[in-house]
Design a protein around this motif. Structure first.
Motif, PDB file in Angstrom:
ATOM      1  N   ARG A  99      71.693  18.505 -33.193  1.00 37.69           N
ATOM      2  CA  ARG A  99      72.253  20.078 -33.448  1.00 37.69           C
ATOM      3  C   ARG A  99      72.224  19.800 -34.966  1.00 37.69           C
ATOM      4  NH1 ARG A  99      76.934  20.961 -34.281  1.00 37.69           N
ATOM      5  NH2 ARG A  99      77.770  23.181 -34.455  1.00 37.69           N
ATOM      6  N   GLU A 100      72.968  18.715 -35.709  1.00 34.65           N
ATOM      7  CA  GLU A 100      73.498  18.786 -37.344  1.00 34.65           C
ATOM      8  C   GLU A 100      71.680  18.183 -37.946  1.00 34.65           C
ATOM      9  OE1 GLU A 100      74.814  16.951 -34.479  1.00 34.65           O
ATOM     10  OE2 GLU A 100      76.277  18.340 -34.787  1.00 34.65           O
ATOM     11  N   SER A 101      70.754  17.774 -37.210  1.00 36.21           N
ATOM     12  CA  SER A 101      69.405  18.151 -38.249  1.00 36.21           C
ATOM     13  C   SER A 101      69.187  19.543 -39.105  1.00 36.21           C
ATOM     14  CB  SER A 101      68.755  17.648 -37.793  1.00 36.21           C
ATOM     15  OG  SER A 101      68.909  16.228 -37.005  1.00 36.21           O
ATOM     16  N   PHE A 102      70.269  20.868 -38.218  1.00 40.76           N
ATOM     17  CA  PHE A 102      69.585  22.034 -38.609  1.00 40.76           C
ATOM     18  C   PHE A 102      70.235  22.488 -39.888  1.00 40.76           C
ATOM     19  CE2 PHE A 102      68.014  22.328 -34.136  1.00 40.76           C
ATOM     20  CZ  PHE A 102      67.248  22.441 -34.468  1.00 40.76           C
ATOM     21  N   ALA A 103      70.225  23.027 -40.793  1.00 36.95           N
ATOM     22  CA  ALA A 103      70.531  22.993 -42.484  1.00 36.95           C
ATOM     23  C   ALA A 103      70.743  24.281 -42.377  1.00 36.95           C
ATOM     24  CB  ALA A 103      69.955  23.111 -43.787  1.00 36.95           C
ATOM     25  N   VAL A 104      70.478  25.323 -41.547  1.00 34.85           N
ATOM     26  CA  VAL A 104      70.328  26.709 -40.868  1.00 34.85           C
ATOM     27  C   VAL A 104      70.585  26.599 -39.330  1.00 34.85           C
ATOM     28  CG1 VAL A 104      70.210  29.398 -40.995  1.00 34.85           C
ATOM     29  CG2 VAL A 104      69.680  27.540 -42.972  1.00 34.85           C
ATOM     30  N   ARG A 105      71.877  27.178 -39.016  1.00 33.37           N
ATOM     31  CA  ARG A 105      71.669  26.825 -37.602  1.00 33.37           C
ATOM     32  C   ARG A 105      72.388  28.106 -36.957  1.00 33.37           C
ATOM     33  NH1 ARG A 105      74.993  22.230 -37.690  1.00 33.37           N
ATOM     34  NH2 ARG A 105      76.630  22.912 -37.650  1.00 33.37           N
ATOM     35  N   SER A 106      71.733  29.102 -36.126  1.00 34.80           N
ATOM     36  CA  SER A 106      71.573  30.188 -35.558  1.00 34.80           C
ATOM     37  C   SER A 106      71.484  30.293 -34.108  1.00 34.80           C
ATOM     38  CB  SER A 106      71.710  31.353 -36.234  1.00 34.80           C
ATOM     39  OG  SER A 106      72.063  32.998 -35.355  1.00 34.80           O
ATOM     40  N   ASP A 107      72.322  31.121 -33.211  1.00 32.83           N
ATOM     41  CA  ASP A 107      71.117  31.627 -32.141  1.00 32.83           C
ATOM     42  C   ASP A 107      70.698  32.745 -31.880  1.00 32.83           C
ATOM     43  OD1 ASP A 107      71.909  29.231 -30.377  1.00 32.83           O
ATOM     44  OD2 ASP A 107      74.201  29.601 -30.046  1.00 32.83           O
ATOM     45  N   ASP A 108      71.072  33.535 -32.787  1.00 32.69           N
ATOM     46  CA  ASP A 108      69.981  34.656 -33.254  1.00 32.69           C
ATOM     47  C   ASP A 108      68.898  34.051 -33.802  1.00 32.69           C
ATOM     48  OD1 ASP A 108      69.509  36.970 -34.127  1.00 32.69           O
ATOM     49  OD2 ASP A 108      71.123  38.166 -34.379  1.00 32.69           O
ATOM     50  N   GLN A 109      68.004  35.075 -33.388  1.00 33.40           N
ATOM     51  CA  GLN A 109      66.199  34.638 -33.400  1.00 33.40           C
ATOM     52  C   GLN A 109      66.481  35.034 -34.963  1.00 33.40           C
ATOM     53  OE1 GLN A 109      64.649  32.489 -32.167  1.00 33.40           O
ATOM     54  NE2 GLN A 109      62.769  32.444 -33.934  1.00 33.40           N
ATOM     55  N   MET A 110      66.898  36.435 -35.011  1.00 31.73           N
ATOM     56  CA  MET A 110      66.381  36.946 -36.167  1.00 31.73           C
ATOM     57  C   MET A 110      66.983  36.675 -37.281  1.00 31.73           C
ATOM     58  SD  MET A 110      64.496  39.144 -35.181  1.00 31.73           S
ATOM     59  CE  MET A 110      64.602  39.879 -36.744  1.00 31.73           C
ATOM     60  N   VAL A 111      68.638  35.911 -37.077  1.00 26.10           N
ATOM     61  CA  VAL A 111      68.855  35.193 -38.340  1.00 26.10           C
ATOM     62  C   VAL A 111      68.197  33.793 -38.524  1.00 26.10           C
ATOM     63  CG1 VAL A 111      71.013  33.896 -38.891  1.00 26.10           C
ATOM     64  CG2 VAL A 111      71.218  35.908 -37.562  1.00 26.10           C
ATOM     65  N   CYS A 112      67.505  34.119 -37.489  1.00 27.28           N
ATOM     66  CA  CYS A 112      66.751  32.108 -37.863  1.00 27.28           C
ATOM     67  C   CYS A 112      65.700  32.458 -38.935  1.00 27.28           C
ATOM     68  CB  CYS A 112      66.456  31.650 -36.794  1.00 27.28           C
ATOM     69  SG  CYS A 112      68.028  30.475 -36.177  1.00 27.28           S
ATOM     70  N   TRP A 113      65.185  34.029 -38.755  1.00 26.60           N
ATOM     71  CA  TRP A 113      63.527  34.211 -38.555  1.00 26.60           C
ATOM     72  C   TRP A 113      64.288  34.935 -40.230  1.00 26.60           C
ATOM     73  CZ3 TRP A 113      58.564  33.939 -37.241  1.00 26.60           C
ATOM     74  CH2 TRP A 113      57.546  35.172 -37.328  1.00 26.60           C
ATOM     75  N   GLN A 114      64.830  35.070 -40.038  1.00 28.28           N
ATOM     76  CA  GLN A 114      65.405  35.808 -41.617  1.00 28.28           C
ATOM     77  C   GLN A 114      64.962  34.703 -42.541  1.00 28.28           C
ATOM     78  OE1 GLN A 114      64.411  38.867 -43.142  1.00 28.28           O
ATOM     79  NE2 GLN A 114      63.753  39.224 -40.966  1.00 28.28           N
ATOM     80  N   ALA A 115      66.071  33.754 -41.859  1.00 31.03           N
ATOM     81  CA  ALA A 115      66.143  31.884 -43.074  1.00 31.03           C
ATOM     82  C   ALA A 115      65.017  31.385 -42.914  1.00 31.03           C
ATOM     83  CB  ALA A 115      66.845  31.397 -42.050  1.00 31.03           C
ATOM     84  N   MET A 116      63.866  31.658 -42.163  1.00 36.91           N
ATOM     85  CA  MET A 116      62.818  30.950 -42.313  1.00 36.91           C
ATOM     86  C   MET A 116      61.869  32.225 -43.391  1.00 36.91           C
ATOM     87  SD  MET A 116      59.782  30.042 -39.998  1.00 36.91           S
ATOM     88  CE  MET A 116      59.348  31.479 -39.033  1.00 36.91           C
TER      89      MET A 116
END
Length: 151
Positions: free
Chosen positions: A65-82
């Motif tokens: 879990r700590e490998s992720f620089a950006v973590r969120s269980d909201d797929q849209m947050v992850c998508w926007q970060a990407m």
């Protein structure tokens, strides 16, 4: 298929999932992406949902879990970060194809395809209006799923 709980479920197909990064992020890193350099990249993933971590471990890639620089269980947050160049994330190939700034960085079959099911209560499906909407959704979702064959 009629389920014991009174639901009717129809498997419409599977959607492809991939690992993507923005071109700008990859240019900024200035490191060729490969299995040997994976740890040099920032990853975007779920906070509490262990799906990505578990899948990586099954492939022999040690990820926490700590490998992720950006973590969120909201797929849209992850998508926007990407999309905004914050690292490598995961998403549907159908959606990624709509964004020319994204590049697939992980092999095509790295993740299992995600099944798509259309489900309705048996009583509602026998209603002509609901049945028409159900059939319309099924037809167009199948077309969408079939369109990913060229991705």
């Amino acid at each position: 298929m009629i389920k014991p709980n009174g639901l009717v479920a129809r498997h419409l197909g599977d959607v492809k999932i991939g690992g993507y990064a923005s071109k700008a992020y990859l240019e900024q890193k200035n490191i060729p992406f490969s299995p040997a350099t994976m740890s040099e990249f920032d990853w975007i993933g779920y906070d509490k949902n262990p799906a990505i971590v578990n899948h990586c471990r099954a492939l022999g890639i040690e990820l926490t879990r700590e490998s992720f620089a950006v973590r969120s269980d909201d797929q849209m947050v992850c998508w926007q970060a990407m999309l905004n160049g914050m690292g490598i994330g995961f998403g549907f190939a159908l959606l990624a194809a709509q964004y020319p700034q994204l590049v697939r960085v992980l092999p095509e079959n790295w993740f299992k395809d995600s099944p798509v099911w259309l489900t309705a209560p048996l009583e509602l499906r026998s209603n002509p209006r609901i049945r028409a909407a159900y059939d319309h959704l099924a037809e167009h979702l199948i077309e969408l799923i079939d369109s990913q064959k060229n991705l």
